[in-house]
Design an enzyme around this catalytic site. Structure first.
Site, PDB file in Angstrom:
ATOM      1  N   THR A  11       0.826  -1.211   0.000  1.00 54.36           N
ATOM      2  CA  THR A  11       0.000   0.000   0.000  1.00 54.36           C
ATOM      3  C   THR A  11       0.864   1.266   0.000  1.00 54.36           C
ATOM      4  O   THR A  11       0.339   2.374  -0.089  1.00 54.36           O
ATOM      5  CB  THR A  11      -0.894   0.050   1.259  1.00 54.36           C
ATOM      6  OG1 THR A  11      -0.037  -0.119   2.399  1.00 54.36           O
ATOM      7  CG2 THR A  11      -1.954  -1.031   1.255  1.00 54.36           C
ATOM      8  N   VAL A  14       6.411   3.053  -2.543  1.00 55.02           N
ATOM      9  CA  VAL A  14       7.312   2.176  -3.306  1.00 55.02           C
ATOM     10  C   VAL A  14       6.593   0.877  -3.680  1.00 55.02           C
ATOM     11  O   VAL A  14       6.712   0.397  -4.809  1.00 55.02           O
ATOM     12  CB  VAL A  14       8.601   1.879  -2.488  1.00 55.02           C
ATOM     13  CG1 VAL A  14       9.478   0.875  -3.216  1.00 55.02           C
ATOM     14  CG2 VAL A  14       9.369   3.173  -2.225  1.00 55.02           C
ATOM     15  N   SER A  40      -4.502  -2.858   6.890  1.00 54.15           N
ATOM     16  CA  SER A  40      -4.791  -2.741   5.448  1.00 54.15           C
ATOM     17  C   SER A  40      -5.371  -4.024   4.850  1.00 54.15           C
ATOM     18  O   SER A  40      -5.514  -4.117   3.624  1.00 54.15           O
ATOM     19  CB  SER A  40      -3.513  -2.385   4.686  1.00 54.15           C
ATOM     20  OG  SER A  40      -3.019  -1.163   5.143  1.00 54.15           O
ATOM     21  N   CYS A 130      17.740   5.805  -2.291  1.00 54.37           N
ATOM     22  CA  CYS A 130      17.314   6.334  -3.604  1.00 54.37           C
ATOM     23  C   CYS A 130      18.336   7.305  -4.211  1.00 54.37           C
ATOM     24  O   CYS A 130      18.608   7.261  -5.422  1.00 54.37           O
ATOM     25  CB  CYS A 130      15.959   7.013  -3.476  1.00 54.37           C
ATOM     26  SG  CYS A 130      15.723   7.918  -1.947  1.00 54.37           S
ATOM     27  N   GLN A 157      16.071  16.464  -2.832  1.00 54.83           N
ATOM     28  CA  GLN A 157      15.286  15.231  -2.726  1.00 54.83           C
ATOM     29  C   GLN A 157      13.799  15.536  -2.520  1.00 54.83           C
ATOM     30  O   GLN A 157      13.426  16.336  -1.664  1.00 54.83           O
ATOM     31  CB  GLN A 157      15.820  14.364  -1.577  1.00 54.83           C
ATOM     32  CG  GLN A 157      17.241  13.894  -1.838  1.00 54.83           C
ATOM     33  CD  GLN A 157      17.838  13.043  -0.727  1.00 54.83           C
ATOM     34  OE1 GLN A 157      19.002  13.238  -0.383  1.00 54.83           O
ATOM     35  NE2 GLN A 157      17.094  12.112  -0.175  1.00 54.83           N
ATOM     36  N   SER A 160       8.448  12.463  -1.690  1.00 56.32           N
ATOM     37  CA  SER A 160       8.059  11.049  -1.760  1.00 56.32           C
ATOM     38  C   SER A 160       9.164  10.146  -1.234  1.00 56.32           C
ATOM     39  O   SER A 160       8.912   8.986  -0.916  1.00 56.32           O
ATOM     40  CB  SER A 160       7.688  10.648  -3.190  1.00 56.32           C
ATOM     41  OG  SER A 160       8.784  10.883  -4.046  1.00 56.32           O
ATOM     42  N   HIS A 242      14.229  12.869  -7.583  1.00 55.46           N
ATOM     43  CA  HIS A 242      15.375  13.454  -6.877  1.00 55.46           C
ATOM     44  C   HIS A 242      16.345  14.027  -7.914  1.00 55.46           C
ATOM     45  O   HIS A 242      16.565  13.426  -8.970  1.00 55.46           O
ATOM     46  CB  HIS A 242      16.129  12.389  -6.085  1.00 55.46           C
ATOM     47  CG  HIS A 242      15.434  11.895  -4.850  1.00 55.46           C
ATOM     48  ND1 HIS A 242      14.200  12.341  -4.420  1.00 55.46           N
ATOM     49  CD2 HIS A 242      15.824  10.970  -3.930  1.00 55.46           C
ATOM     50  CE1 HIS A 242      13.873  11.721  -3.295  1.00 55.46           C
ATOM     51  NE2 HIS A 242      14.834  10.877  -2.991  1.00 55.46           N
TER      52      HIS A 242
END
Ligand SMILES: NC(=O)c1ccc[n+]([C@@H]2O[C@H](COP(=O)([O-])OP(=O)(O)OC[C@H]3O[C@@H](n4cnc5c(N)ncnc54)[C@H](OP(=O)(O)O)[C@@H]3O)[C@@H](O)[C@H]2O)c1
Length: 342
Positions: A11, A14, A40, A130, A157, A160, A242
């Protein structure tokens, strides 16, 4: 005929991208399971045209799957990865929990694919941070051509990078600033809407942040421990993507034209570099794309053997979900997964 795959953290920002990318790259999936926390259970997520209902991690039988793509917190991964790996599947983990473990390969397929063969020691492969992922994709082909001595990086960055809570905070604060006045920061230490924050993660004793330390530690593990790397990580009010301003000092001469030619031939990279308004990349344009984009390649006029460049990528894709799926593809290519259903 393919593999049985579970996405844990399905959920999240990523996890949802992992499901999208598995479908986009046509990964050979025989069975797919979306897993999240108990709250969830039953929440619906998309896998191509299919809708999957999330299952609870506490009750899921991981001996039923071959590959687990995991994108939850480091704390969760520390606890759960060994338990899940003991049931058989390979875990490709997005958290920072295992990256520097000597018995866990840390992999960017364009950079150090051979190291992936060591995954059976712990049953885990780590995905880098990332910001590191996109940096090493751009550094590797240049380092192969002329050895890199030192790199100075400033990151820009997107929110998210802090998950769905980070995206919600930028959205809510932006609305609040317009409608009701500024809202109190929760996920970020200061207001992120209409601002930039020169701090990500937590302070270390040396004054750097753990996000900054991740970038040099992970670059050393994957590319070359001899490269000197210094970093300033900055959070900016961008939803996805980013960016990095990168200054690279080499051991010998390399011109901007040579670097452009090398990068044009390199896997995973697109060079967008002309001296006009369409000749450079922004994070907005990189969103939803697979590539690491390199723009603004130019010689540093203040010292020899040094280049400046601008590196942009979708942090949820090459910085996380795409890299994880590419690792799974690499394991298939290397023949190092037992294909249970052949
Ligand atoms: N975002 C990036 O650019 C990026 C890049 C590289 C690596 N990473 C790393 O990837 C991981 C996930 O990041 P994200 O941005 O996707 O975070 P996120 O949007 O906050 O999503 C977190 C996911 O973890 C699940 N989760 C939380 N606690 C759980 C539990 N106890 N049991 C099972 N599932 C649980 C959540 O499920 P519920 O909805 O049920 O709570 C959700 O699916 C983090 O370790 C992050 O550092 C992120």
């Amino acid at each position: 005929m393919g593999y049985r795959v579970a996405v844990v953290g399905a959920t999240g920002s990523v996890g949802r991208e992992m499901l999208n990318i598995l479908e986009e790259v046509n990964f050979p999936v025989d069975e797919i399971h979306a897993i999240a926390s108990r709250k969830s259970m039953g929440v619906e997520v998309s896998f191509g045209e299919k809708i999957l209902k999330c299952k609870d991690v506490d009750t899921f039988d991981f001996s039923r799957v071959d590959i687990v793509l995991m994108s939850v917190s480091g704390k969760f991964s520390k606890e759960w990865s060994p338990k899940i790996a003991a049931q058989g599947p390979v875990i490709i983990d997005n958290s920072s929990a295992w990256r520097m473990d000597p018995d866990v390969p840390l992999i960017v397929p364009e950079v150090n694919p051979e190291a992936a063969r060591g995954w059976r020691k712990k049953g885990i492969i780590a995905n880098p941070n990332c910001s590191t992922a996109q940096l090493v994709v751009a550094l590797k082909p240049l380092h192969d051509a002329v050895k890199i001595k030192r790199v100075v990086v400033s990151t820009y960055q997107s929110v998210s990078g802090a998950g769905k809570e980070g995206m919600d905070e930028l959205w809510d604060q932006t609305k609040a600033v317009y409608m009701l006045g500024a809202s109190a920061p929760k996920t970020f230490p200061k207001q992120i809407a209409f601002n930039v924050i020169p701090f990500i993660g937590a302070f270390n004793e040396d004054g750097y942040t753990d996000e900054e330390a991740k970038m040099w530690n992970e670059t050393h593990k994957m590319l070359d421990p001899a490269i000197k790397l210094t970093v300033t990580c900055v959070r900016v009010p961008v939803m996805v993507g980013h960016s990095e301003a990168v200054n690279i000092e080499f051991e010998g001469p390399i011109s901007d034209d040579e670097a452009r030619d090398i990068l044009r031939e390199a896997p995973g990279i697109q060079v967008i570099d002309k001296r006009d308004d369409k000749g450079y990349m922004t994070p907005k344009e990189a969103q939803g794309e697979f590539a690491v984009y390199v723009s603004r390649i130019r010689e540093d006029l203040t010292q020899p053997n040094t280049l400046n460049m601008w590196v942009v990528s979708d942090n949820l894709r090459k910085g996380a979900a795409l890299n994880a799926v590419q690792i799974a593809q690499l394991l298939v290519e290397q023949g190092s997964l037992t294909k249970v259903i052949a």
